[in-house]
Design an enzyme around this catalytic site. Structure first.
Site, PDB file in Angstrom:
ATOM      1  CD  GLN A 285     -39.800  -0.540  -2.992  1.00  0.00           C
ATOM      2  OE1 GLN A 285     -40.237  -1.098  -1.985  1.00  0.00           O
ATOM      3  NE2 GLN A 285     -39.419  -1.227  -4.060  1.00  0.00           N
TER       4      GLN A 285
ATOM      5  CG  ASP B  27     -36.595  -4.547   2.435  1.00  0.00           C
ATOM      6  OD1 ASP B  27     -37.223  -5.434   1.847  1.00  0.00           O
ATOM      7  OD2 ASP B  27     -36.724  -3.336   2.198  1.00  0.00           O
TER       8      ASP B  27
ATOM      9  CE  LYS C  50     -42.228  -4.408  -1.434  1.00  0.00           C
ATOM     10  NZ  LYS C  50     -40.915  -3.768  -1.440  1.00  0.00           N
TER      11      LYS C  50
HETATM   12  N1  GUN Z   1     -36.457  -2.526  -4.626  1.00  0.00           N
HETATM   13  C1  GUN Z   1     -36.518  -3.665  -5.337  1.00  0.00           C
HETATM   14  N2  GUN Z   1     -36.745  -4.723  -4.525  1.00  0.00           N
HETATM   15  C2  GUN Z   1     -36.819  -4.227  -3.267  1.00  0.00           C
HETATM   16  C3  GUN Z   1     -37.046  -4.824  -1.998  1.00  0.00           C
HETATM   17  O1  GUN Z   1     -37.202  -6.035  -1.848  1.00  0.00           O
HETATM   18  N3  GUN Z   1     -37.049  -3.954  -0.942  1.00  0.00           N
HETATM   19  C4  GUN Z   1     -36.858  -2.616  -1.088  1.00  0.00           C
HETATM   20  N4  GUN Z   1     -36.868  -1.871   0.023  1.00  0.00           N
HETATM   21  N5  GUN Z   1     -36.640  -2.046  -2.252  1.00  0.00           N
HETATM   22  C5  GUN Z   1     -36.629  -2.839  -3.343  1.00  0.00           C
END
Ligand code: GUN
Length: 291
Positions: free
Chosen positions: A96, A119, A52
């Site tokens: 995350q 998100d 990311k």
């Molecule tokens: N863990 C797995 N997928 C995601 C996501 O799209 N965002 C976040 N913050 N954590 C994750």
């Protein structure tokens, strides 16, 4: 059979975002800024967050990675979130998941300012999604919708079976596919671990979205000839013949299912890269104060 190339589509979207960022900056507007909080050292989470941050560089966003130790208290994390909520330079941020067991994930999600929740996990944003109001759609379902759009896979009046009801993928996906919009307008069946006679449902599907988190779960006998199959699974399966000691496997048994379908996403290189492009799109929206 058409193989849906998520990597290529994601890079195309990122190029479009990069162009828009250049334009914004040439107009003297603010450089979009995404922050990510990573608590602990889960290897998969580290890989995702690194991707990311790298993507931010690619499209010209500023990024901030906040790394916190696995033993960080819930209170310390809440303090960091408060800091990010009030930092005007940060347009959007993510925490995350999963978080270490001693931290209440829902409490953390609810402490993120909805306007910075790129998100789309905050109850306010989930509610807005249900009501068809402008919102941040969580990145994986949003990425899948983009793939359907770019590959012109018809959805109106089609039967879509979503397998898995997680908050991150299955549930928002089922809402998106049922919406009264161009991309959507499906009849949706949401299947999960308690569904009886799963195969009876999947055999009716024009579109299957597999997000159950079990390697090779969807087999050819469960899929109608000519269906479109979207595989959200990223499962690490032990494999001592590979340098890493594992291989990545989807929720769909690709070799046999791909022979029956009209469209299919591979793993890796299907849905995964799209998640990043969608997160960047949400951040761009946040920086333009569109939500
Ligand atoms: N863990 C797995 N997928 C995601 C996501 O799209 N965002 C976040 N913050 N954590 C994750």
């Amino acid at each position: 059979m058409i193989l849906i190339d998520g990597k290529k589509t994601s890079l195309e979207l990122q190029e479009e975002i990069a162009k828009e960022v250049k334009q914004l900056i040439s107009e003297g507007k603010k450089q979009p800024h995404l922050a990510a909080i990573l608590v602990g050292d889960d290897p998969a989470s580290q890989t995702y967050v690194t991707s990311k941050v790298k993507a931010c560089d690619r499209v010209g966003f500023k990024s901030t990675l906040v790394k916190m130790e696995a033993y960080t208290s819930e209170q310390k994390l809440l303090e960091k979130i408060k800091e990010l909520n009030s930092n005007d330079d940060i347009d959007g941020y993510i925490v995350q998941l999963p978080l270490p067991k001693h931290i209440n994930e829902q409490k953390i999600i609810e402490s993120i300012s909805p306007s910075k929740d790129v998100d789309g996990f905050h109850p306010v944003n989930v509610g807005r999604l249900v009501l068809n109001l402008p919102t941040y759609v969580s990145a994986t379902p949003y990425g899948i919708v983009h793939l359907l759009e770019r590959y012109q896979i018809p959805t109106e009046g089609k039967h879509c079976v979503v397998i898995g009801r997680s908050h991150i993928v299955g549930s928002p996906m089922s809402i998106l596919m049922a919406k009264n919009t161009n991309l959507g307008n499906c009849t949706v069946t949401l299947c999960h671990s308690k569904t009886k006679n799963l195969k009876e449902h999947t055999l009716q599907a024009d579109i299957i979205i597999a997000a159950i988190g079990r390697p090779n779960f969807v087999t050819a006998d469960m899929v109608k000839q000519g269906a479109a199959v979207i595989d959200v699974g990223i499962n690490r399966v032990e494999d001592n013949t590979t340098p890493k000691g594992y291989q990545l496997v989807g929720d769909v048994k690709f070799d046999e299912v791909s022979k029956k379908v009209s469209y299919i996403t591979p793993v890796p290189g299907g849905v995964g890269p799209m998640t990043i492009a969608s997160l960047l799109q949400n951040t761009l929206k946040a920086s333009k104060k569109e939500i």
